[in-house]
Structure formats: structure tokens, C-alpha cells
Scaffold this motif. Sequence first.
Motif, PDB file in Angstrom:
ATOM      1  N   ASP A 171       0.819  -1.167   0.041  1.00  0.00           N
ATOM      2  CA  ASP A 171      -0.060   0.193  -0.025  1.00  0.00           C
ATOM      3  C   ASP A 171       0.832   1.303  -0.050  1.00  0.00           C
ATOM      4  O   ASP A 171       0.479   2.354   0.558  1.00  0.00           O
ATOM      5  N   VAL A 172       1.907   1.462  -0.772  1.00  0.00           N
ATOM      6  CA  VAL A 172       2.736   2.507  -0.688  1.00  0.00           C
ATOM      7  C   VAL A 172       2.710   2.778  -2.334  1.00  0.00           C
ATOM      8  O   VAL A 172       2.959   1.961  -3.285  1.00  0.00           O
ATOM      9  N   ALA A 173       2.864   4.069  -2.584  1.00  0.00           N
ATOM     10  CA  ALA A 173       2.675   4.652  -3.846  1.00  0.00           C
ATOM     11  C   ALA A 173       3.707   5.804  -3.919  1.00  0.00           C
ATOM     12  O   ALA A 173       3.988   6.751  -2.977  1.00  0.00           O
ATOM     13  N   LEU A 174       4.297   6.197  -5.006  1.00  0.00           N
ATOM     14  CA  LEU A 174       5.165   7.287  -5.336  1.00  0.00           C
ATOM     15  C   LEU A 174       4.587   8.111  -6.474  1.00  0.00           C
ATOM     16  O   LEU A 174       4.632   7.627  -7.827  1.00  0.00           O
ATOM     17  N   VAL A 175       4.316   9.476  -6.297  1.00  0.00           N
ATOM     18  CA  VAL A 175       4.060  10.562  -7.281  1.00  0.00           C
ATOM     19  C   VAL A 175       4.817  11.426  -7.487  1.00  0.00           C
ATOM     20  O   VAL A 175       5.633  11.668  -6.394  1.00  0.00           O
ATOM     21  N   LYS A 176       4.852  12.283  -8.448  1.00  0.00           N
ATOM     22  CA  LYS A 176       5.628  13.281  -8.781  1.00  0.00           C
ATOM     23  C   LYS A 176       4.935  14.615  -9.487  1.00  0.00           C
ATOM     24  O   LYS A 176       4.216  14.182 -10.382  1.00  0.00           O
ATOM     25  N   ILE A 177       5.333  15.811  -9.019  1.00  0.00           N
ATOM     26  CA  ILE A 177       4.811  16.935  -9.546  1.00  0.00           C
ATOM     27  C   ILE A 177       5.875  17.540 -10.435  1.00  0.00           C
ATOM     28  O   ILE A 177       7.186  17.704  -9.773  1.00  0.00           O
ATOM     29  N   ASP A 178       5.577  18.280 -11.332  1.00  0.00           N
ATOM     30  CA  ASP A 178       6.779  19.183 -12.172  1.00  0.00           C
ATOM     31  C   ASP A 178       6.444  20.508 -11.812  1.00  0.00           C
ATOM     32  O   ASP A 178       5.065  20.756 -11.929  1.00  0.00           O
ATOM     33  N   GLY A 179       7.499  21.394 -12.280  1.00  0.00           N
ATOM     34  CA  GLY A 179       7.022  22.740 -12.233  1.00  0.00           C
ATOM     35  C   GLY A 179       7.169  23.587 -10.992  1.00  0.00           C
ATOM     36  O   GLY A 179       7.001  24.811 -10.987  1.00  0.00           O
ATOM     37  N   ALA A 180       7.521  22.831  -9.984  1.00  0.00           N
ATOM     38  CA  ALA A 180       7.826  23.632  -8.603  1.00  0.00           C
ATOM     39  C   ALA A 180       9.373  23.573  -8.261  1.00  0.00           C
ATOM     40  O   ALA A 180       9.689  22.129  -8.348  1.00  0.00           O
ATOM     41  N   GLU A 181      10.014  24.448  -7.753  1.00  0.00           N
ATOM     42  CA  GLU A 181      11.463  24.220  -7.362  1.00  0.00           C
ATOM     43  C   GLU A 181      11.329  24.367  -6.055  1.00  0.00           C
ATOM     44  O   GLU A 181      10.731  25.305  -5.324  1.00  0.00           O
ATOM     45  N   ASN A 182      12.702  23.883  -5.436  1.00  0.00           N
ATOM     46  CA  ASN A 182      13.295  24.007  -4.029  1.00  0.00           C
ATOM     47  C   ASN A 182      11.844  23.889  -3.034  1.00  0.00           C
ATOM     48  O   ASN A 182      11.541  24.510  -2.342  1.00  0.00           O
ATOM     49  N   LEU A 183      11.160  23.024  -3.493  1.00  0.00           N
ATOM     50  CA  LEU A 183      10.028  22.472  -2.440  1.00  0.00           C
ATOM     51  C   LEU A 183      10.452  22.122  -1.052  1.00  0.00           C
ATOM     52  O   LEU A 183      11.557  21.631  -0.836  1.00  0.00           O
ATOM     53  N   PRO A 184       9.491  22.374  -0.016  1.00  0.00           N
ATOM     54  CA  PRO A 184       9.992  21.808   1.331  1.00  0.00           C
ATOM     55  C   PRO A 184      10.083  20.419   1.399  1.00  0.00           C
ATOM     56  O   PRO A 184       9.078  19.683   0.768  1.00  0.00           O
ATOM     57  N   VAL A 185      10.624  19.752   2.151  1.00  0.00           N
ATOM     58  CA  VAL A 185      11.018  18.153   2.391  1.00  0.00           C
ATOM     59  C   VAL A 185      11.163  17.730   3.563  1.00  0.00           C
ATOM     60  O   VAL A 185      11.527  18.562   4.507  1.00  0.00           O
ATOM     61  N   LEU A 186      10.240  16.758   3.877  1.00  0.00           N
ATOM     62  CA  LEU A 186      10.113  16.162   5.236  1.00  0.00           C
ATOM     63  C   LEU A 186      11.554  14.970   5.328  1.00  0.00           C
ATOM     64  O   LEU A 186      11.507  14.337   4.559  1.00  0.00           O
ATOM     65  N   PRO A 187      12.325  15.153   6.366  1.00  0.00           N
ATOM     66  CA  PRO A 187      13.176  14.273   6.628  1.00  0.00           C
ATOM     67  C   PRO A 187      12.710  12.595   7.052  1.00  0.00           C
ATOM     68  O   PRO A 187      11.766  12.623   7.932  1.00  0.00           O
ATOM     69  N   LEU A 188      13.272  11.609   6.497  1.00  0.00           N
ATOM     70  CA  LEU A 188      12.755  10.507   6.843  1.00  0.00           C
ATOM     71  C   LEU A 188      13.499   9.817   7.900  1.00  0.00           C
ATOM     72  O   LEU A 188      14.830   9.880   8.056  1.00  0.00           O
ATOM     73  N   GLY A 189      13.013   9.303   8.774  1.00  0.00           N
ATOM     74  CA  GLY A 189      13.673   8.926  10.289  1.00  0.00           C
ATOM     75  C   GLY A 189      14.047   7.230  10.346  1.00  0.00           C
ATOM     76  O   GLY A 189      14.070   6.699   9.140  1.00  0.00           O
ATOM     77  N   ASP A 190      14.080   6.766  11.428  1.00  0.00           N
ATOM     78  CA  ASP A 190      14.439   5.329  11.579  1.00  0.00           C
ATOM     79  C   ASP A 190      13.277   4.692  12.361  1.00  0.00           C
ATOM     80  O   ASP A 190      13.594   4.880  13.585  1.00  0.00           O
ATOM     81  N   SER A 191      12.473   4.091  11.643  1.00  0.00           N
ATOM     82  CA  SER A 191      11.342   3.540  12.494  1.00  0.00           C
ATOM     83  C   SER A 191      11.655   2.363  13.536  1.00  0.00           C
ATOM     84  O   SER A 191      10.903   1.960  14.194  1.00  0.00           O
ATOM     85  N   ASP A 192      12.886   1.972  13.141  1.00  0.00           N
ATOM     86  CA  ASP A 192      13.562   0.780  13.870  1.00  0.00           C
ATOM     87  C   ASP A 192      13.624   1.210  15.348  1.00  0.00           C
ATOM     88  O   ASP A 192      13.665   0.496  16.457  1.00  0.00           O
ATOM     89  N   LYS A 193      13.820   2.516  15.555  1.00  0.00           N
ATOM     90  CA  LYS A 193      14.497   3.050  16.917  1.00  0.00           C
ATOM     91  C   LYS A 193      13.389   3.463  17.486  1.00  0.00           C
ATOM     92  O   LYS A 193      13.470   4.070  18.674  1.00  0.00           O
TER      93      LYS A 193
END
Length: 483
Positions: free
Chosen positions: A152-174
Motif C-alpha cells: 500500500d505504498v505509492a510514489l507520485v511526482k509533480i513538475d514545475g515547482a522548485e526548491n520544495l519543502p521536504v520532510l526528513p525520513l527517520g528510523d522507524s526501528d528506533k
Amino acid sequence: MKTSVLKSQHRAIALLFAFCLAVAATLQTTNALATMAPATSKMFVSVVKKAKPAVVHIKVEKTTKARAGSPVPEEFFNNPFFEQFFGPYYRQQHPRQKEFKQRGQGSGFLISKDGLILTNNHVIEDADDIKVVLSDNREFEAKLVGTDPLSDVALVKIDGAENLPVLPLGDSDKLEVGEWVIAIGNPFGLSQTVTAGVVSAKGRSNVRINDYENFIQTDAAINPGNSGGPLINGQGEVVGINTALFSKTGGYMGIGFAIPINMAKSIEKQLQTEGKVTRGWLGVVIQDINEELAESFGLDDSKGILVSEVQKDSPADKAGLEQGDVILRLNGKTLKNVAELRNKVALISPDSKATLLVIRDGKEKKIKVTIGEQPSDFGRKGLPGTANILKDFGLGLQNLTPELAERFGYQKDAGVVISDVKPDSPAALEGLKPGYLIEEVNRTRVSNLKELRAALKKSSSTKRILLRIRAGDYSRYVVLSKK
């Protein structure tokens, strides 16, 4: 007399002293809590401020076919068998199928500055059109990069926007049980909604939501529309993808599930490079061990995973794994249950080497195995005991056992369970799925495979059958014709 008075005075002084200490301790605790509360509140505020710009609203449109006024497929009314009972003019009385646009929504979050977004497969599944609305209300057309229905995981992409804000991915094992987490999404279309709670459990499986499950359970409110949004820890890192709520009423009941981000990371990499997910494969049938099995196999406890069958010429067979082996570890890591082994093997790249620690005849043994590639029909081969009576129509069948009746919510002896549906078969084209129940064959009630065979023998045609199918609380008639 003096002694008695002195003792009373001493007791009074001692009680007063104890009372003073208790008051001091209470004041100290109160002051500490008073100090901690604003700090905790500020922590939540800080995390949310940083995270919200990277959380997006996803809107989808998909085309659906339906015939007004009836759940029964139009093909059923075009069947001569049906006209025999209701006359040749009945077909003309029913409106034909119409296409209409169905709209849905969910959440997602940005993981790259050039517009890559993680979300749930069920949010964008079968969508004709995907739109992404950013936190600043800018709207973009999105394209599907890849999807993995099994996790149940999907990846989509948008174009035309630059320098977008990003969420850092952590370590769920911890992540630890009791740790505070924050869920951000768009429940019921309410954009950028924030809820908080604690991690109730990790490694939840057998929830029967996805094929591959290793859920984080949380009491942070996850409702329709939250799906695909991030579950965030106190450091502002994504530790999960909000997926579903557990509810018997449709309302929030304090139990929500999120896909661990470590699982999603591996899937996201493959979706980005290949557009699909290739999973590892051992080729064994496995089961958890209970006390009775442990005693039968001469084990000290019920730890480990029992190998009940080894598929011929599979990676496990070639490595020397045997029926009756008990798997304790994979690549040095202790395994809790069947779901954990299945998940870990699936995430190993095919042709990679792995080491299994097993118990055989009471002795530990290391077995090195080369992981294979999961077959394309894996998981679609049907349940044990599948009958091929209707294989020409693309169906595998099984008698309704008490366990299956409880699992799918059917009454005992209510029909025959569909255990397998072949892709692109007549059954698949009619939307039949594993778990559906056949109640009638050519207007004859059936409660087991023997009765189903007898009903088929009475039929004058072997190229077309009429079935009454039940899915949950609803039943419908379906006509299947051989290609």
C-alpha cells in the motif's frame, strides 16, 4: 504521665514533618509538570511548523461503471437463460451501464525538492487524474511514478515547482512504544489537520489490511483523508505513513495504523528506479509455533518459525532447508513471527546471499541461501485444497471451513469459497475476488464442492454458468462465459 505526653508530642511533630515533606514533594512535582507542559507544547508547535509545508493534499478522479438502480451486472439481463423466466422484453426495460467520475482524496508528503511525494496506493489506485495541492494552495497535476499494492505504498511526482519543502525520513526501528508521535493530513477534506498520540505497539501483523504488514499502532487520530500522510516523531522525522484506522462503526476508536518508514524507504527506491517492486523469495510454507507444536518437535520453548513445507527447486530447497526445520534468525537477527520473516525476506534483493539459523533435530545449524525472485503469481495460487472445477472460468474453489467462515463473516455451510481468481479470466473480468462466496449455481443452492459438481452436471450448457455471489452483506448474480 510526662512520658505519655512527650510521646504524643513527638508523634505530632513527626506527622507534621511528614505532612510538610508531602506538601513539598507535591509542590515540586506540580512545579516540574508546570515547567514540562509548556516545553512539551512548544516542542509540538515547533515540529508541526516545520512539517506542515511538506504535507500535501491529493485529489483523484477515476472512471467507474454502474447501472442505475441495481448492483447486478448488465450482462446478466442479456442472458437468454434470464429471458426464459421473464420474457424477451425484460432486457429492454433496464437502462444500460453508464460511466461516471468518482472523486477521492487523501494525503501525502514531499521527500525531494523536485517534487517526489510518498502516499498510499489506495489513495491513487486506478486514478485517471491525480492533482496535488501544496500547503500554500498551489495546485499541480501529478504523474504516477510507481505503486506497490501489496504494501500500500505509492510514489507520485509533480513538475514545475522548485526548491520544495521536504520532510526528513527517520528510523522507524528506533521508535519505542510510549513515544509521542504526530499525524498530519486531510481527514474529511479538512486540510492540514494535526493530531497527536503515543505509539501503542510495533510490528502489528495479521490486521488483514495489506499483504505485507508490519504496522506501527498509534492512538493519534487517523481518519479517512489522513491516508498517505506522515506520522512524525518528536524530532520532526517521518517514522511512518498513515494508512488506516481500526473501527467497527466507521468512527475513530483510538487505534490507527501506519506503515513503518523503513519498509517504505526500500519500496520507494525501487519504485523510483524501476517503477515496480521486486521481492525476495525463499519458497517455503511456514507457521508460528505454539506450545503444543514446540512440545511435539522437542523444543524448549515456542520461539522460532516452523517450516511445514519446502517447495521443490526453490531457493530454500537448493540451500538444504528441510520440512520440520525451525528458523530462529535471519542474517543474525532474531525473528518474532511468520510475518516478520516474510517481510524481511521480501525486502532482500533477489540473488543476494542470506544466512538462516535453524534448529534441526534439536541442534542449531546455519544454512546459507541465495534469495530468489518472488514469482509473479505468488499469493494468487489459492488456498490449500483448492479445487479446479471451474478453472475454465478462472476460478479456484474451496469448501467453506469454520475458520474461513469466521474470517470472512459467513455462516457455516453457506456456500463455496472462491480461493483463487486467474488474471484476465471471465471471473476476473466480472470483478470476482478471493474470499467471495458462491451460494448458487444455475439457480441451484450449493453448500459444498460436491453439491456444486452436481449442479453443474444438471446444466445443459458447459460454456456459460449463472452464479449467485456473496461479498460481505450483499449478494448478486453473475454470468460467466468461456472465452
